[in-house]
Write an enzyme that holds these catalytic residues in place. Structure first.
Site, PDB file in Angstrom:
ATOM      1  N   GLU A   1       3.533  13.645  -4.371  1.00  0.00           N
ATOM      2  CA  GLU A   1       2.832  13.200  -3.092  1.00  0.00           C
ATOM      3  C   GLU A   1       3.707  14.083  -2.177  1.00  0.00           C
ATOM      4  O   GLU A   1       4.835  13.924  -1.976  1.00  0.00           O
ATOM      5  CB  GLU A   1       2.862  11.718  -2.610  1.00  0.00           C
ATOM      6  CG  GLU A   1       2.188  11.591  -1.343  1.00  0.00           C
ATOM      7  CD  GLU A   1       2.273  10.059  -0.923  1.00  0.00           C
ATOM      8  OE1 GLU A   1       2.943   9.441  -1.147  1.00  0.00           O
ATOM      9  OE2 GLU A   1       0.742   9.641  -0.370  1.00  0.00           O
TER      10      GLU A   1
ATOM     11  N   GLU B   1       0.904  -1.185   0.044  1.00  0.00           N
ATOM     12  CA  GLU B   1       0.061   0.080  -0.021  1.00  0.00           C
ATOM     13  C   GLU B   1       0.892   1.182  -0.155  1.00  0.00           C
ATOM     14  O   GLU B   1       1.734   1.361   1.048  1.00  0.00           O
ATOM     15  CB  GLU B   1      -0.955  -0.006   1.372  1.00  0.00           C
ATOM     16  CG  GLU B   1      -2.000   0.971   1.048  1.00  0.00           C
ATOM     17  CD  GLU B   1      -1.981   1.928   1.591  1.00  0.00           C
ATOM     18  OE1 GLU B   1      -1.589   3.398   0.955  1.00  0.00           O
ATOM     19  OE2 GLU B   1      -2.167   2.235   2.778  1.00  0.00           O
TER      20      GLU B   1
END
Ligand code: ADP
Length: 497
Positions: free
Chosen positions: A392, A257
């Site tokens: 990000e 993840e």
């Protein structure tokens, strides 16, 4: 609140050695590293810097515990997971304070992390009871496809929501009958080490082992260890790739993840602007933006753009930045100076790239917490191709894109390497369904961002990783299928029939 008094009352261990075979070892030969309060710089405890030797010992303990743990009934495993959930619940306030001090996020948010952890342990305690094998008749017999635990799981977690991450990893792995060696993040080990104290009281020795330390030492040793049969990782794409390679080298399954750059899309037919503004802010500022699922890109329709931006700026300025321990704080500090510098670097890059700074953009000083990197909620008007709209940031920075044409907007929303989360706000079911079908993300949240009710799958596509957590299907990540076929009497080999 007098924080120095509270630290001494928290019952922290002065040194957290590795937790192996049900007990804490004194320390590690490599020494320790300090757990620091990122808001004040205060020293909270020391944590063992585990290396290959401790990881090896932990994997051996986990392997030794595996046969007996695998043989326990699902009822027993379920009962122990429930006990752990109850223990966390009884210890909720202490664990919340420890984690708040360790990571610098707002205390009310961190309490929510632990409540989520409790719900994970309870959910998998229930899910495993109905996780049944399947089978059907075949000529002269039948088959059963048994779901068996894989073995020792090596699990590596990040610092942003440590309690949630530990529960996301431990609960399904243990429910399915695996044993675990888990490495917490070096920036946020304390709540996981404290969880180990509860685990020591509840689980048989060796079922859970925790090896704190640095990624390139304990983490690398864990991923390379031949006794580990499954790897599960949450963190950056960069390290995810390294873990994936390590798994490929040893041909063990890996679930990942990784990062995200979620698109939050506002359609012109929304009825309640304030409610959508709230969602846009929670999506981007929750966890001080240090969240992979953050809706860090807001796609605002041209027809409501100016009014919405006005409401958004007013609401962003109202978010209370303050001492993490205060219950009214919404925005605490970032986890470290390194993270603070990184976020400020992105804000600078946004300005240089020509993004329009609407609100925030600076570091704020909080009385008594001058050490911490408290970054103002920051909103930029951007074009989707700008760096701050593509990479990000992991900080409280929202990039807003104006849109008019639906096709172009969908293309831009999908126009990042990531695919973890997306939000859609509309009064039209048809619009919501079409957007949900076309957005490339593992989670599409319609009319409420981050709607992670227990059991809702969570996981990414594209460079956000693979494998759904937080749901029944997660048990598939921690089991393999053994197909057993039965014949009533010995039959001729199938190729001779
Ligand atoms: P973040 O960007 O959120 O800090 P990272 O991906 O750097 O996330 O770290 C997430 C976890 O991965 C941490 O527990 C860290 O110690 C671990 N880690 C870092 N480098 C490695 C590595 N080379 N091998 C295994 N684990 C690592």
């Amino acid at each position: 609140m007098n924080i120095s008094v509270s630290i001494s009352n928290l019952g922290l261990m002065p040194i957290y050695g590795p937790f192996i075979g049900g007990t804490f070892r004194d320390s590690a030969p490599n020494g320790t590293f300090p757990a620091i309060d990122p808001a004040t710089g205060e020293h909270l405890a020391d944590v063992a810097r585990c290396g290959a030797a401790e990881v090896d010992e932990a994997v051996r303990a986990a392997r030794a515990a595996f046969p007996a743990w695998k043989a326990t009934s699902v009822e027993v495993r379920s009962a122990l997971l429930l006990k752990l959930a109850d223990a966390i619940e009884r210890d909720l306030e202490r664990l919340t304070i420890i984690d708040t001090l360790d990571v610098g996020r707002a205390r009310s948010e961190v309490r929510g992390d632990h409540l989520k952890a409790i719900s994970q342990f309870r959910y998998f305690a229930g899910a495993i009871l109905t996780y049944e094998d399947y089978g059907r008749p075949i000529p002269n017999g039948y088959f059963v496809a048994r779901r068996e635990p894989i073995g020792v799981c090596g699990q590596i977690i990040p610092w942003n929501v440590p309690a949630i991450m530990a529960a996301f990893k431990l609960a399904p792995a243990l429910a399915a009958g695996n044993t675990v060696v888990l490495k917490p993040d070096e920036n946020a080990s304390l709540s996981t080490m404290e969880l180990a104290r509860h685990i020591a009281e509840i689980f048989p020795p060796g079922v859970v082992n925790i090896v704190p330390g640095y990624g390139h030492e304990a983490g690398a040793a864990l991923t390379a260890h031949p006794g580990v049969s499954k790897l599960s990782f949450t963190g950056s794409g960069e390290i995810g790739r390294i873990i994936s390679h390590a798994g490929a080298d040893r041909l063990v399954p890996v679930s990942l993840e990784l990062g995200g750059k979620g698109a939050n899309i506002v359609f012109p037919d929304i009825e309640d602007v304030d409610a959508v503004v709230d969602n846009a802010l929670v999506a981007s500022m929750y966890c001080n933006g240090q969240s992979c699922l953050a809706g860090s890109r807001l796609f605002l329709h041209d027809s409501l753009y100016d009014d919405f931006m006005h409401c958004l700026s007013v609401a962003a300025k109202r978010l209370t930045i303050g001492a993490p321990m205060n219950e009214t704080t919404r925005i605490g500090c970032l986890v470290s100076e390194k993270q603070g510098q990184r976020v400020l670097g992105y804000i600078d890059a946004g300005k240089k790239e020509g993004a329009g700074l609407v609100v925030g953009g600076g570091r704020k000083s909080v009385a008594g917490h001058e050490f911490g990197y408290f970054i103002e909620p920051t909103v930029f008007e951007v074009r989707n191709e700008m760096r701050i709209a593509q990479e990000e940031i992991f900080g409280p920075v929202l990039s807003v894109v104006r849109w008019k044409d639906y096709e172009t907007m969908i293309q831009e929303a999908n126009g990042t390497v990531y695919g973890l989360s997306a939000g859609v706000y509309t009064s039209s079911i048809a619009t919501a369904m079409d957007a949900a079908n076309r957005l490339e993300a593992g989670s599409i949240w319609i009319n409420q961002f981050s709607n992670l009710a227990t059991g809702v799958p969570f996981g990414g596509v594209k460079e956000s990783g693979h494998g759904s957590e937080h749901c029944r299907e997660t048990l598939n990540l921690y089991t393999h299928v053994k197909a057993v076929t039965f014949q009533g009497r010995v039959a001729a080999p199938w190729y001779a029939v």
